[in-house]
Structure formats: C-alpha cells, structure tokens
Design an enzyme around this catalytic site. Sequence first.
Site, short mmCIF file in Angstrom:
data_model
loop_
_atom_site.label_atom_id
_atom_site.label_comp_id
_atom_site.label_asym_id
_atom_site.label_seq_id
_atom_site.Cartn_x
_atom_site.Cartn_y
_atom_site.Cartn_z
N SER A 8 -1.08 -4.49 -9.23
CA SER A 8 0.07 -4.28 -10.55
C SER A 8 -0.29 -5.43 -11.76
O SER A 8 -0.91 -6.26 -11.54
CB SER A 8 1.25 -4.21 -10.29
N1 SAH Z 1 2.46 -3.98 -4.93
C1 SAH Z 1 0.97 -3.62 -5.18
C2 SAH Z 1 0.55 -2.43 -6.00
C3 SAH Z 1 -0.02 -1.53 -5.14
S1 SAH Z 1 -0.32 0.07 -6.13
C4 SAH Z 1 0.22 -4.87 -5.57
O1 SAH Z 1 0.85 -5.75 -5.98
O2 SAH Z 1 -1.19 -5.11 -5.36
C5 SAH Z 1 0.80 1.05 -4.89
C6 SAH Z 1 0.36 1.12 -3.43
O3 SAH Z 1 1.14 2.23 -2.82
C7 SAH Z 1 -1.05 1.59 -3.19
O4 SAH Z 1 -1.75 0.83 -2.34
C8 SAH Z 1 -0.69 2.98 -2.33
O5 SAH Z 1 -1.54 3.30 -1.24
C9 SAH Z 1 0.52 2.66 -1.79
N2 SAH Z 1 1.37 3.90 -1.50
C10 SAH Z 1 1.43 5.08 -1.93
N3 SAH Z 1 2.26 5.80 -1.38
C11 SAH Z 1 2.70 5.04 -0.31
C12 SAH Z 1 3.59 5.50 0.70
N4 SAH Z 1 4.05 6.87 1.02
N5 SAH Z 1 3.59 4.55 1.68
C13 SAH Z 1 2.95 3.42 1.71
N6 SAH Z 1 2.26 3.10 0.84
C14 SAH Z 1 2.10 3.99 -0.29
#
Ligand code: SAH
Length: 213
Positions: free
Chosen positions: A60
């Site tokens: 993010s």
């Molecule tokens: N908080 C993270 C942002 C990640 S982007 C950071 O600081 O880097 C969103 C993430 O959510 C991705 O890695 C994606 O694989 C995950 N994601 C999407 N749907 C999901 C679900 N149903 N359960 C768990 N993770 C999920």
Amino acid sequence: MSLDEGRAQLILELRRGGVDDARVMAAMENVSREAFVPDALREKAYENIALPIGHHQTISQPLTVGLMTQALQVGDRMKVLEIGTGSGYQSSVLAPLCRRLYTIERFRELFELAEQRFAEQRLTNITTRCGDGSHGWKEQAPFERIIVTAAAHDVPPLLVEQLAIGGIMVVPVSDGRDEHDQRLLRVTRTDEGIETEELGHTRFVPLVEGDRP
Ligand code: SAH
C-alpha cells in the site's frame, strides 16, 4: 536522493497528508519500508506510492497506511484483525500499536515472505494465517479492531459479527461502478447494528473470496 533523505521526506508528506496522531506517526517512522518491497524496487521504498509485490498485488501507499491506521484508533490493549497481509508493511505499522495482531493472506508465497519479515523485524505479537480472510478468524473473535486492506463489495457481514461491540472496522468498499475507486469506510459496531462514516476514496486490489484457484 538517498534512502535516508527519502525517509525524512516521506514523514513530511505523511504530516501534510493529515497523519497527525503521534503514536501512528512514531510507528510509521520506526518501520523500514525497504524491508517490505522487492529488492529491485528498494530505491523507490520511500516514495509515497503503492508498488508491485508480485501476484498482481501491491504494497500500500504509505499515506494510505498512515490514514487507515489513524482512522482505526488502535489502543495498546487491543486485539486486531487484518485481512490482506500482502507485503506485511501495514501489519508492521499496526503491531507495535496493539496487544496482538492477527493477519490473513491468501497467497502462500506472500504469506511466507511476510512471516519471514516479521521474524527479521522481531515483531513477535503477530499471528499469521494463510487462507481466505473474508470469513475472518472465528476462533480468535471478537476483535476490538478490524482492518481490511483489499476492496470488498460491501461491508462484510461475517467480519461485523467478529467485531466487539464498540469495535471499529476500516474497510474500502467498491460500489460496483468502478471497482478501482472505493469509498473508505469506518464502521463502528453498536448494540443495535453498525454506524458507518465515509473517510474518503482509495484504490485497493479486490478482496477475493474463496480459496485460491
Ligand atoms: N496490507 C498490505 C496490502 C496488501 S494488498 C501491505 O501493506 O502490503 C491486498 C492483499 O490482500 C493482497 O496481498 C491479496 O492477496 C490479499 N487478499 C485479497 N483477498 C483476500 C482474502 N479473501 N483473504 C486474504 N487475503 C486476501
């Protein structure tokens, strides 16, 4: 610009962007974002932008992490659930602000890399799980705080059920017209139901329900 200069610059940008909570700011200052981005992108680690981390997912934007963490109003006695561990960057900002953080990621490779980073950064109050986080983490509920870092279609009812009364959830919700433009919501669980405030707009990758294909 060196990484150190970039880091100082980023702190100013966070302040200008509205991160004014001292605990949140200190937590952001303490995290080395370069430890959470792929090696090839290290020199961009302190730019205020989202960066690719593989599997079409992103780490993010720092300002988004700062504002969402601030909106969550986390206290140091609280149990917090995060859906979407991704790189682990948001988790590493949250963990020092709460008692214990539970975080779920559906991509095994991202999950393993994040676990490794938490160990390296000595973040010992994080419990990880690989799987579909859209159903929450029933065995550990209720949570005083829940943060969803992927875009849901609506406020996920199963997550509301796992929120303590008086608890707060921050979640980006896309209303279908443009799935890349989401309203960031702060949901408070009350005795009667939920209260919702709109905090602005965000761009997250979608929350994908179900197991990975
Ligand atoms: N908080 C993270 C942002 C990640 S982007 C950071 O600081 O880097 C969103 C993430 O959510 C991705 O890695 C994606 O694989 C995950 N994601 C999407 N749907 C999901 C679900 N149903 N359960 C768990 N993770 C999920």
